[in-house]
Scaffold this active site. Sequence first.
Site, mmCIF file in Angstrom:
data_model
loop_
_atom_site.group_PDB
_atom_site.id
_atom_site.type_symbol
_atom_site.label_atom_id
_atom_site.label_comp_id
_atom_site.label_asym_id
_atom_site.label_seq_id
_atom_site.Cartn_x
_atom_site.Cartn_y
_atom_site.Cartn_z
ATOM 1 N N PRO A 10 27.229 4.478 -54.904
ATOM 2 C CA PRO A 10 27.726 5.356 -55.780
ATOM 3 C C PRO A 10 26.922 5.580 -57.459
ATOM 4 C CG PRO A 10 29.475 4.341 -54.535
ATOM 5 C CD PRO A 10 27.646 3.918 -54.241
ATOM 6 N N ASN A 11 27.197 6.721 -57.922
ATOM 7 C CA ASN A 11 26.599 6.786 -59.527
ATOM 8 C C ASN A 11 25.131 6.978 -59.694
ATOM 9 O OD1 ASN A 11 29.770 7.131 -60.050
ATOM 10 N ND2 ASN A 11 30.231 5.542 -60.141
ATOM 11 N N ARG A 18 23.450 7.792 -67.347
ATOM 12 C CA ARG A 18 23.870 6.934 -67.327
ATOM 13 C C ARG A 18 23.715 5.223 -67.500
ATOM 14 N NH1 ARG A 18 26.324 3.161 -62.040
ATOM 15 N NH2 ARG A 18 28.421 2.224 -63.159
ATOM 16 N N TYR A 23 21.051 0.975 -67.877
ATOM 17 C CA TYR A 23 19.582 0.700 -66.883
ATOM 18 C C TYR A 23 18.855 2.525 -67.131
ATOM 19 C CZ TYR A 23 24.283 0.817 -64.337
ATOM 20 O OH TYR A 23 25.835 0.338 -63.610
ATOM 21 N N ASN A 74 20.879 -0.176 -52.998
ATOM 22 C CA ASN A 74 21.060 -0.787 -53.986
ATOM 23 C C ASN A 74 22.936 -0.223 -53.526
ATOM 24 O OD1 ASN A 74 22.634 -0.651 -56.983
ATOM 25 N ND2 ASN A 74 20.813 -0.135 -57.416
ATOM 26 N N ALA A 77 28.872 0.129 -57.385
ATOM 27 C CA ALA A 77 30.532 -0.229 -57.150
ATOM 28 C C ALA A 77 30.574 -0.935 -55.767
ATOM 29 C CB ALA A 77 31.535 0.542 -57.978
ATOM 30 N N GLU A 98 19.354 -6.603 -50.820
ATOM 31 C CA GLU A 98 19.739 -5.389 -51.905
ATOM 32 C C GLU A 98 19.383 -5.770 -52.682
ATOM 33 O OE1 GLU A 98 23.928 -6.627 -53.617
ATOM 34 O OE2 GLU A 98 23.572 -8.541 -51.515
ATOM 35 N N HIS A 100 19.995 -4.573 -57.375
ATOM 36 C CA HIS A 100 20.388 -4.168 -58.382
ATOM 37 C C HIS A 100 19.829 -3.956 -59.683
ATOM 38 C CE1 HIS A 100 24.165 -4.696 -56.305
ATOM 39 N NE2 HIS A 100 23.791 -5.589 -55.667
ATOM 40 N N ARG A 107 27.406 -9.436 -66.158
ATOM 41 C CA ARG A 107 28.439 -8.464 -66.401
ATOM 42 C C ARG A 107 29.615 -8.548 -66.594
ATOM 43 N NH1 ARG A 107 26.183 -3.266 -64.453
ATOM 44 N NH2 ARG A 107 27.332 -2.100 -66.040
#
Length: 147
Positions: A10-11, A18, A23, A74, A77, A98, A100, A107
């Site tokens: 998502p996103n 964004r 990012y 990735n 969320a 995985e 990120h 964060r």
Amino acid sequence: MPSLLLINGPNLNLLGTREPHLYGATTLRDVEEMSRVQANNYGIDLETFQSNHEGHIIDRIHSARGHIDVIIINPGALTHTSVGLRDALVGVSIPFIEVHITNVHAREPFRHHSYLSDKASAILVGLGTYGYEAAIQHAAKNMIRKN
């Protein structure tokens, strides 16, 4: 030919616009193209997939059985919320990495937990979009047997 599946959750379709202070300016299209070129240089076929919908991502993972050697994901969320995604990755028995873009541990506290990390073959955090390159390199050199 060995094959990788690169999944973005998502996103991540908003990469490049964004929160560029977190990012960066690289778009998802840029990431996918760079990844495709890099995989090709290793003699690996790369499939890409992005969805904002958990069920679609799970369906794509299920359809990878039998023809994908490694998944690079990735999960966005979904990292912090999805037992279903974890179960899908474990259920297909395909090793996964995985990734990120940001350092999720630096964060918000809710981003510190991953439902996937304890099952991942490798975890890359905080390397920006270079994390995708590092994941492909790791998969090519350490996870895929070439005939």
